[in-house]
Design a protein around this motif. Sequence first.
Motif, PDB file in Angstrom:
ATOM      1  N   UNK A 114       6.218 -18.344   8.892  1.00  0.00           N
ATOM      2  CA  UNK A 114       7.220 -18.834   9.850  1.00  0.00           C
ATOM      3  C   UNK A 114       7.759 -17.661  10.680  1.00  0.00           C
ATOM      4  N   UNK A 115       8.062 -16.543  10.030  1.00  0.00           N
ATOM      5  CA  UNK A 115       8.539 -15.386  10.792  1.00  0.00           C
ATOM      6  C   UNK A 115       7.388 -14.798  11.621  1.00  0.00           C
ATOM      7  N   UNK A 120       7.306 -16.686  14.690  1.00  0.00           N
ATOM      8  CA  UNK A 120       8.483 -16.276  15.463  1.00  0.00           C
ATOM      9  C   UNK A 120       8.193 -15.019  16.283  1.00  0.00           C
ATOM     10  N   UNK A 122       8.469 -14.634  20.346  1.00  0.00           N
ATOM     11  CA  UNK A 122       9.339 -13.625  20.961  1.00  0.00           C
ATOM     12  C   UNK A 122       8.524 -12.710  21.890  1.00  0.00           C
ATOM     13  N   UNK A 175       6.549 -24.572  11.898  1.00  0.00           N
ATOM     14  CA  UNK A 175       8.006 -24.555  11.723  1.00  0.00           C
ATOM     15  C   UNK A 175       8.595 -23.312  12.391  1.00  0.00           C
ATOM     16  N   UNK A 176       7.936 -22.169  12.216  1.00  0.00           N
ATOM     17  CA  UNK A 176       8.414 -20.939  12.837  1.00  0.00           C
ATOM     18  C   UNK A 176       8.322 -21.010  14.349  1.00  0.00           C
ATOM     19  N   UNK A 224      11.598 -20.794  16.789  1.00  0.00           N
ATOM     20  CA  UNK A 224      11.693 -19.704  17.753  1.00  0.00           C
ATOM     21  C   UNK A 224      11.880 -20.240  19.164  1.00  0.00           C
ATOM     22  N   UNK A 238       0.296  -9.125   5.992  1.00  0.00           N
ATOM     23  CA  UNK A 238      -0.090  -7.957   5.176  1.00  0.00           C
ATOM     24  C   UNK A 238      -0.881  -8.466   3.974  1.00  0.00           C
ATOM     25  N   UNK A 264      13.713 -12.542 -11.511  1.00  0.00           N
ATOM     26  CA  UNK A 264      12.553 -13.126 -10.846  1.00  0.00           C
ATOM     27  C   UNK A 264      12.828 -13.063  -9.357  1.00  0.00           C
ATOM     28  N   UNK A 265      11.784 -12.878  -8.561  1.00  0.00           N
ATOM     29  CA  UNK A 265      12.057 -12.804  -7.134  1.00  0.00           C
ATOM     30  C   UNK A 265      11.008 -13.501  -6.293  1.00  0.00           C
ATOM     31  N   UNK A 266      11.468 -14.005  -5.169  1.00  0.00           N
ATOM     32  CA  UNK A 266      10.582 -14.531  -4.144  1.00  0.00           C
ATOM     33  C   UNK A 266      10.550 -13.485  -3.045  1.00  0.00           C
ATOM     34  N   UNK A 267       9.381 -12.921  -2.842  1.00  0.00           N
ATOM     35  CA  UNK A 267       9.271 -11.855  -1.847  1.00  0.00           C
ATOM     36  C   UNK A 267       8.419 -12.373  -0.690  1.00  0.00           C
ATOM     37  N   UNK A 268       8.943 -12.290   0.498  1.00  0.00           N
ATOM     38  CA  UNK A 268       8.168 -12.687   1.679  1.00  0.00           C
ATOM     39  C   UNK A 268       7.918 -11.458   2.527  1.00  0.00           C
ATOM     40  N   UNK A 269       6.637 -11.148   2.743  1.00  0.00           N
ATOM     41  CA  UNK A 269       6.293 -10.010   3.590  1.00  0.00           C
ATOM     42  C   UNK A 269       6.191 -10.484   5.037  1.00  0.00           C
ATOM     43  N   UNK A 270       6.858  -9.752   5.918  1.00  0.00           N
ATOM     44  CA  UNK A 270       6.908 -10.136   7.322  1.00  0.00           C
ATOM     45  C   UNK A 270       5.684  -9.585   8.043  1.00  0.00           C
TER      46      UNK A 270
END
Lengths: 373, 373
Positions: free
Chosen positions: A183-184, A187, A191, A216-217, A221, A307, A339-345
């Motif tokens: 999504x990003x 975006x 842009x 969705x992104x 945007x 990435x 615990x983590x949710x990691x989103x790489x841009x």
Amino acid sequence: MSRSVEERRRGILDVLKREGEQNVRELSERLGVSSVTLRRDVETLAARGLLHRTHGTVRPVQTAGRAGAVEKYVLGMVIPAGDYYYERVIEGAKAAAAAAGCSLVLGISGYDKATELQQVDRLLAKGVDGLVIAPTPEFDSGQLDAEQQQWLVSLSVPVVLIERPVASGGAAGVLDSISSSHAVGATLAVHHLAELGHTRIACVAITGPNSTHVLAGYRSAVASLGIESLGTVRFSADHEETVRDRILELVEAGATAFLVHNDVLALRCLAWLDDAGVDVPARVSLISYDDVFAAVAAVPITAVAPWREAVGQQAVQRLVGRIGEAISVRGRGGPGSAAEHRELIPRLHVRQSTAAPAKLDRHLGEGTADAVP
Amino acid sequence: MSRSVEERRRGILDVLKREGEQNVRELSERLGVSSVTLRRDVETLAARGLLHRTHGTVRPVQTAGRAGAVEKYVLGMVIPAGDYYYERVIEGAKAAAAAAGCSLVLGISGYDKATELQQVDRLLAKGVDGLVIAPTPEFDSGQLDAEQQQWLVSLSVPVVLIERPVASGGAAGVLDSISSSHAVGATLAVHHLAELGHTRIACVAITGPNSTHVLAGYRSAVASLGIESLGTVRFSADHEETVRDRILELVEAGATAFLVHNDVLALRCLAWLDDAGVDVPARVSLISYDDVFAAVAAVPITAVAPWREAVGQQAVQRLVGRIGEAISVRGRGGPGSAAEHRELIPRLHVRQSTAAPAKLDRHLGEGTADAVP
């Protein structure tokens, strides 16, 4: 790192595995590499925990008799496909596994849930210590269903999800996940087009689990920048010509730029536009999504680049950490870490397919096109 | 780490700062600690890069004349408040800054955008090398507005957002962010209630930037589990009695459990229920959100606990890495590493306020209550 260096090092490990302890000088003669080169390889491999060295000799770690020295863990990895997008995810995972002294066993689900179950069962039966998995989601929503989420949290080994962000509400939200934020990514593309001066754009997307996020992104945007979207087009192999005609209609209606998910479809679009005499980027700008082979198109295509290697690499690093924690603190609610949710841009790689929009003299169609299908 | 150990170590650094190089034996006598203890402290401080040691002497890093040895960077941190939730976020940030040999300068915005701008300007004028910030969002949506996002990406130093996930579409989506996933936190609470057997529950929330995320997670979880939500109640100090009455009505209507955001409000709810003779947990289960002081309530309250220290700590670690990258590779599009959105999944601390629902004999109200206000 060139391929030949890694091949040479693999050769060293193979000899050690087959024949056990070796004299370094003899080994260098036998492999036909200089002793300086061999010593450097040995140092590197020792630093990775893949062999032991003493004065003048090297021996395989398996015979060292020290627990936890190497083949530290066996990691399972289940992904939908081994080519296109996932090829470099696998590369990243392999590199991270090797660096951690772990081995990696791969299973391919082919976007089929039954196959996915079998692959996971097979890996668990083989005794993998943990699992990196990109489960097959619903194609429409990009989400995992409730049953699948329950299954994932009930597995007997630590699990790290890749490329499948779990929406809140579901049981699998407690699992670690590492994903590209498509999504990003979308975006970023919008842009970039807005900065070039485009005000009337459109989006073309395949039907796949990530398209929902890309669309969705794109929509967010466009809304946030206050520019006009002339529509979104979903590709399906069943009505390929309809999609081509739709794209050409959008150009006629005044669209000056397209975001296309994914690279395969972007190359098709480029060909369709070329056949119709629509110049890229003079008349229409094109941005692709995935950046697998956008760079080698007839007109090198500006592309959003997730990435992919980092996703594989970070997932394996996370999994290795989790397995270590699971061994040292058995049971839930122990100390552990979050615990983590990691989103790489993703990045945007700007190439020749995007430019400022041409100032057109002629009257442009005014109606806003609807989505197809 | 006990407070006294850190105080003792601070004492050592103070002496070095005031008086320069010291003999270790003399210093141990002077500070009244054993030489074994002092040597251990010196080792720890040297490992942290906070002093230099040679044979028998220690000297402050400032006089060492080596660039980059200590006060590596000055980090700015701007948050809405220094108490309640953020107190432990600051603790985590301070610990990580100290471990990295950096100093941390704090600014408080008080949830006011004008103050926030001033605080950031002040820090930039002081020459901070980077910024950790929890910007003031729109209270209704929990989101940052477009102007604010543009401002954040235009700052002259690396920026890491905390506790403010940026929705796709906005310009600030390219920034690193580390947040608690309050939506998944609320999901955990609902799953816990469902596992205990609750099928008719409700949610009470303050009006604040995180409530939107808590409520979204609550609604998704209820929908995904197929249990009944009797409604959501938004608290406002203006109609406190209305909220109390609404909660008691929901109990009458058959609600057997409440998720309450945040701890302050949960303690009020506990008192209201107690006053009305509604026993917790025999008649109604209560889960709080934040876990700042849920543990010390009259009935210790089961609570969702975001990893507040970890948010501060990881944000500082990320920022220090980014500053290093910015120094080594000037300009955009350089190698660098992936920007990421990291969401830490809260834990659930189960205490006495949650239990299986009582089997009630009497007729329960059937209507589904609507939200207030």
